[in-house]
Enzyme design. Structure first.
Site, short mmCIF file in Angstrom:
data_model
loop_
_atom_site.label_atom_id
_atom_site.label_comp_id
_atom_site.label_asym_id
_atom_site.label_seq_id
_atom_site.Cartn_x
_atom_site.Cartn_y
_atom_site.Cartn_z
N GLU A 264 0.82 -1.21 0.00
CA GLU A 264 0.00 0.00 0.00
C GLU A 264 0.85 1.26 0.00
O GLU A 264 0.46 2.30 -0.55
CB GLU A 264 -0.96 -0.01 1.20
N ASP A 265 2.03 1.21 0.60
CA ASP A 265 2.92 2.37 0.66
C ASP A 265 3.35 2.80 -0.74
O ASP A 265 3.28 3.98 -1.10
CB ASP A 265 4.14 2.06 1.52
N ASN A 266 3.77 1.82 -1.54
CA ASN A 266 4.20 2.12 -2.90
C ASN A 266 3.05 2.62 -3.74
O ASN A 266 3.20 3.55 -4.55
CB ASN A 266 4.83 0.87 -3.53
#
Length: 455
Positions: A264-266
């Protein structure tokens, strides 16, 4: 006679072309590596104190620090305490756990009692918005945060006291002067690992993160032609996330829209980059990761997991990845130079590996702020060599499947990096079941895996 020679001469053109291509590729890789090394020297060997550290609270933007917790990560107390001691006049801390029986809760409560002057609270109970357990754990904190600027930081990392102030400096920096004008939307930090346990996998992970991973991460973000963000520690604005992440198909928005992704961060960083045409920036701080008990099997399957995720997000780059690795690149260059200039392969490889290692160690020293300690050199060199040898086999293993194990659950990676839960006990099987015999009952980031993301 000439007509008879032409068929024999024409094939020799192809080795020449391949040799030139191989040499150009090798020079390009060295350019990227040296750029990462230079960036490390310039950015991380001096960390000035931010003026925001001593500014009046009402003159600076407030920040909500969100830390999702899951079990007893290595050095958890010190990791969490590092956010309580930030030199910044206006911030709050929200610690979230999915289960009221979580082992991290007593530590969180102790720290809140130790620092009564800090605005800090605990949120217990997750809200399921997708398959990603980290997002499910964070979603209530995300919605209840007081401030628009959010610092999402994993429980397995610690930070220096001046990190927040320097990061807000970057986030609030003026619009980029060169066209196109782009505001900073994400400030992120390079991870720097320390193997707190003498496990082989821990040593290899440390060598990988502090050399090759950091070198490429710094170079890619310096060039800034594409989004490349690791989610150990990110600052961004909730208002930006709400603006760009609307999903008409299922009516989700904000952080919840990213619950269907494992990385989810990317995906958050990529959405801000592409949909809002905003940019990212790297702070001059690192985040320190204390790697606990990680066996060789843990390391292998951890790398497999994130290669399988990446291949569904950036397939072309993942396919090309083996050609960027040390052994493959040096073999191509050695063959090219032998064909073009008659340079002995053994001589070139000796010089190459010595130079490659020197650059990697220079990156390590830049991030660490000190040379590699003498008592750790033998282990570090051994782990570095093993990392290089394992890179290609791990890549092949990763490309053979789509299932990943994360925090004891099995997922299937789908198109564009989405995942769905699958049945299974969370153990690796098939032809590679031998790896599981080496697994520890309380494997890395003990005793329960943490919420870390990887490149």
């Amino acid at each position: 006679m000439e007509a008879q020679l032409e068929p024999d001469q024409s094939p020799s053109l192809f080795p020449f072309i391949f040799a030139i291509i191989g040499l150009v590729w090798y020079v390009g890789l060295w350019s990227i590596g040296l750029l990462g090394c230079r960036t490390g020297r310039r950015r991380y060997r001096m960390r000035p104190r931010s003026p925001l550290a001593t500014a009046p609270p009402d003159s600076i933007p407030g920040v909500s620090i969100l830390r999702p917790l899951k079990g007893l990560d290595a050095n958890l107390y010190e990791n969490l305490e590092s956010t309580f001691t930030q030199e910044y006049p206006d911030f709050e801390i929200i610690l979230s756990v999915a289960d009221e029986q979580d082992q991290a809760l007593p530590i969180a409560r102790d720290l809140i009692s130790k620092y009564p002057s800090i605005s800090a609270r605990i949120i217990i109970g997750e809200e399921v918005v997708g398959v990603n357990p980290k997002v499910n754990n964070l979603i209530r904190s995300y919605r209840e945060a007081t401030h628009d600027i959010l610092w999402v930081i994993d429980s397995g990392v610690s930070v220096a006291p001046g990190t927040l102030a320097r990061s807000v400096d970057l986030l609030e920096s003026p619009t980029y002067t060169r066209p196109p004008k782009r505001r900073v939307a994400v400030v992120h930090h390079v991870p720097f690992a320390s193997a707190t346990e003498g496990f082989l996998g821990s040593r290899i992970e440390e060598a990988f993160l502090n050399t090759n991973h950091a070198k490429m991460y710094l170079a890619i973000n310096t060039v800034s032609i594409e989004s490349c963000v690791v989610g150990k520690s990110n600052l961004y604005r909730r208002s930006d996330l709400e603006r760009e992440s609307n999903d008409d198909r299922d009516c989700t928005h904000g952080l919840a829209a990213f619950g269907k992704f494992l990385a989810e961060d990317n995906m958050i960083a990529s959405a801000l980059w592409h949909e809002l045409d905003l940019r990212h920036d790297l702070s001059c701080d690192v985040v320190h990761i204390a790697i606990g008990k990680m066996s060789l099997s843990d390391y292998v399957w951890r790398r497999v997991r994130w290669i399988r995720v990446r291949k569904h997000m950036v397939l072309a780059a993942t396919i090309m990845e083996p050609f960027t690795e040390n052994l493959m690149a040096s073999s191509i260059a050695a063959a090219s130079l032998r064909y073009l200039f008659g340079i002995p392969i053994w001589l070139f490889l000796v010089v190459h590996h010595a130079a490659w290692l020197w650059v990697d160690l220079d990156v390590y020293e830049s991030l660490a702020g000190h040379p590699l300690p003498a008592d750790r050199r033998w282990w570090f060199f051994t782990a570095w060599c093993l990392r290089e040898l394992l890179a290609l086999p791990i890549w092949f293993l990763a490309m053979l499947g789509n299932e990943v194990i994360w925090r004891g659950k099995k997922y299937e990676v789908l198109r564009a990096g989405e995942v769905k839960g699958t049945s299974g006990d969370g153990n690796h099987g098939g032809l590679f079941r031998l790896f599981t015999r080496w697994r520890q009952q309380d494997s890395h980031y003990q005793p329960l895996p943490s919420n870390h993301s990887d490149t």
